[in-house]
Scaffold this active site. Structure first.
Site, PDB file in Angstrom:
ATOM      1  N   PHE A  23       0.847  -1.194   0.000  1.00 40.38           N
ATOM      2  CA  PHE A  23       0.000   0.000   0.000  1.00 40.38           C
ATOM      3  C   PHE A  23       0.876   1.236   0.000  1.00 40.38           C
ATOM      4  CE2 PHE A  23      -2.408   3.512   1.803  1.00 40.38           C
ATOM      5  CZ  PHE A  23      -3.537   3.485   1.008  1.00 40.38           C
ATOM      6  N   LYS A  25       2.308  10.239   8.040  1.00 40.95           N
ATOM      7  CA  LYS A  25       1.583   9.850   9.259  1.00 40.95           C
ATOM      8  C   LYS A  25       2.130  10.407  10.580  1.00 40.95           C
ATOM      9  CE  LYS A  25      -1.137   6.137   7.451  1.00 40.95           C
ATOM     10  NZ  LYS A  25      -0.776   5.278   6.333  1.00 40.95           N
ATOM     11  N   ASP A  33       9.246   3.010   1.831  1.00 39.43           N
ATOM     12  CA  ASP A  33       8.027   3.711   2.245  1.00 39.43           C
ATOM     13  C   ASP A  33       7.860   3.534   3.755  1.00 39.43           C
ATOM     14  OD1 ASP A  33       5.471   4.544   2.905  1.00 39.43           O
ATOM     15  OD2 ASP A  33       4.524   3.696   1.121  1.00 39.43           O
TER      16      ASP A  33
END
Ligand SMILES: *Cc1c(COP(=O)(O)O)cnc(C)c1O
Length: 390
Positions: free
Chosen positions: A123, A239, A210
């Site tokens: 993702f 985040k 990532d």
């Protein structure tokens, strides 16, 4: 717009691991706004930095020097061993930047059709390039055509990676999560990661990590790549970087730091003083309080051990896994309804990802007592669920 099927609860206040709804009921947050509020809700240092900066200067433009951006850039470089930082507003934007950088890197070497190796079950976000890089067919459905120039291989498979490189001279980069978060909390095998690093080195491709979900102490290191013995060429963050203030970043090193020149990429909001003040407060707090990151290792290990002790022998539990305070409990059946059960019965916020895996991402600042509360609540709802859905 109905892009989310929302739970029927409205939170109006937060402090540390706790949230209160508009009826003043208290909830224990074991998901941290999906790995965002790693320092807990309304951490005083972050709140103070936001308030202070909001009263001083909120936005100018990347047309000018920005003091807070430079300070955060320097702090990230020092903490990571990377060289340069580009700031944006989200994880998907950080990955878009990385994908564009990899393509330009290839074109500068004369590769006309640059290819980026990506993983099954990955993702990377919802904008078109990040969505193309994502290995989840369900969320891509209806949004084709996807972009060209991506090659997908299985996660944790050394052979497949070697084959991909052997058969493809156009590979310019590998994009990989150190722990697949949305994909079910699957940690990367260290030997596989090292092999990817070596393959990139040999073929002059960029190793791009990532860390949007794994970064900022979540896995027991400030960055998850620090569990390994190498430095990546590109690292993306978002985040937890702002503890709730929207901010993303792409860190680059060595040859990857020399790719972008003025005009190649840009953003209006990215790196504004307000977001960077929040990021600086987060980074300074984690550096002044290394116990938060130690907590991720110790309480993560404690919780996984407890889940194994209490659940592993039940029919219906497949695997319990994770790294630091990323915890996944995979069931042998769809279990999305556990989220609502935990919310209603225990006032506990959890998440289910890939349909069958309970995912826990509690704040790094929680105590042993909080960890025990989460474990007993989660074990209780899983046991009850398995009994009534046998
Ligand atoms: C959440 C996430 C993203 C996307 O971040 P957004 O801020 O929602 O765009 C990208 N990569 C990983 C690994 C993520 O967990």
């Amino acid at each position: 717009m109905p892009t989310y099927s929302r739970l029927p609860v409205t939170f109006t206040q937060g402090e540390g691991v706790w949230l209160w709804d508009d009826q003043n009921n208290r909830y224990l947050d074991a998901i941290s706004g999906i790995a965002v509020c790693n320092l807990g809700h309304c951490h005083p240092a972050v709140t103070q930095a936001i308030c202070q900066q909001a009263s001083q200067l909120v936005h100018t433009s990347n047309l000018y020097q920005i003091q807070r951006q430079e300070e955060l850039g320097d702090a990230l470089v020092e903490a990571s061993g990377m060289d340069k930082v580009f700031f944006c507003n989200s994880g998907t934007e950080a990955n878009e930047a990385a994908i564009k950088l990899a393509r330009l890197y290839g074109h500068k070497k004369g590769i006309a059709l640059p290819t980026i190796v990506v993983m099954e079950n990955s993702f990377h976000g919802r904008t078109m390039a990040a969505l193309t890089a994502t290995g989840n067919e369900k969320i891509k459905e209806g949004f084709g055509p996807m972009l060209e120039g991506f090659l997908r291989v299985p996660y944790n498979d050394i052979n497949a990676a070697e084959q991909a490189f052997a058969n493809n001279p156009n590979i310019v980069a590998v994009l990989v999560e150190p722990v697949q978060g949305e994909g079910g909390v699957l940690p990367a095998d260290p030997a596989w990661c090292q092999r990817l690093r070596d393959l990139c080195q040999t073929q002059d491709a960029l190793m791009m990590i990532d860390e949007v979900q794994t970064g900022m102490g979540r896995t027991g290191k400030l960055f998850a790549f620090q569990h390994h013995q190498f430095l990546p060429d590109v690292v993306t963050l978002a985040k937890g970087l702002g503890n709730g203030m929207p901010i993303g970043a792409m860190m680059t090193r060595g040859k990857a730091a020399e790719v972008f020149a003025p005009g190649n990429h840009g953003t209006t909001f990215g790196g504004n003083p307000l977001a960077c003040a929040a990021g600086l407060a987060v980074l300074n707090t984690l550096r002044q309080h290394p116990e938060h990151i130690t907590n991720a290792t110790e309480l993560g290990n404690f919780m996984r051990a407890e889940f194994i002790r209490r659940l592993a022998n039940l029919n219906g539990i497949k695997v319990i896994r994770g790294l630091g305070l990323m915890i996944g409990i995979q069931l042998d059946r769809p279990c999305a309804e556990l989220v609502k059960r935990a919310l209603e019965k225990h006032h506990l916020l959890i998440n289910v990802t890939r349909g069958d895996t309970v995912r826990l991402l509690p704040p790094l600042v929680m105590t042993q007592d909080d960890a025990e509360l989460i474990v007993s609540g989660v074990c209780d709802v899983i046991r009850e669920f398995l009994n009534t859905n046998a």
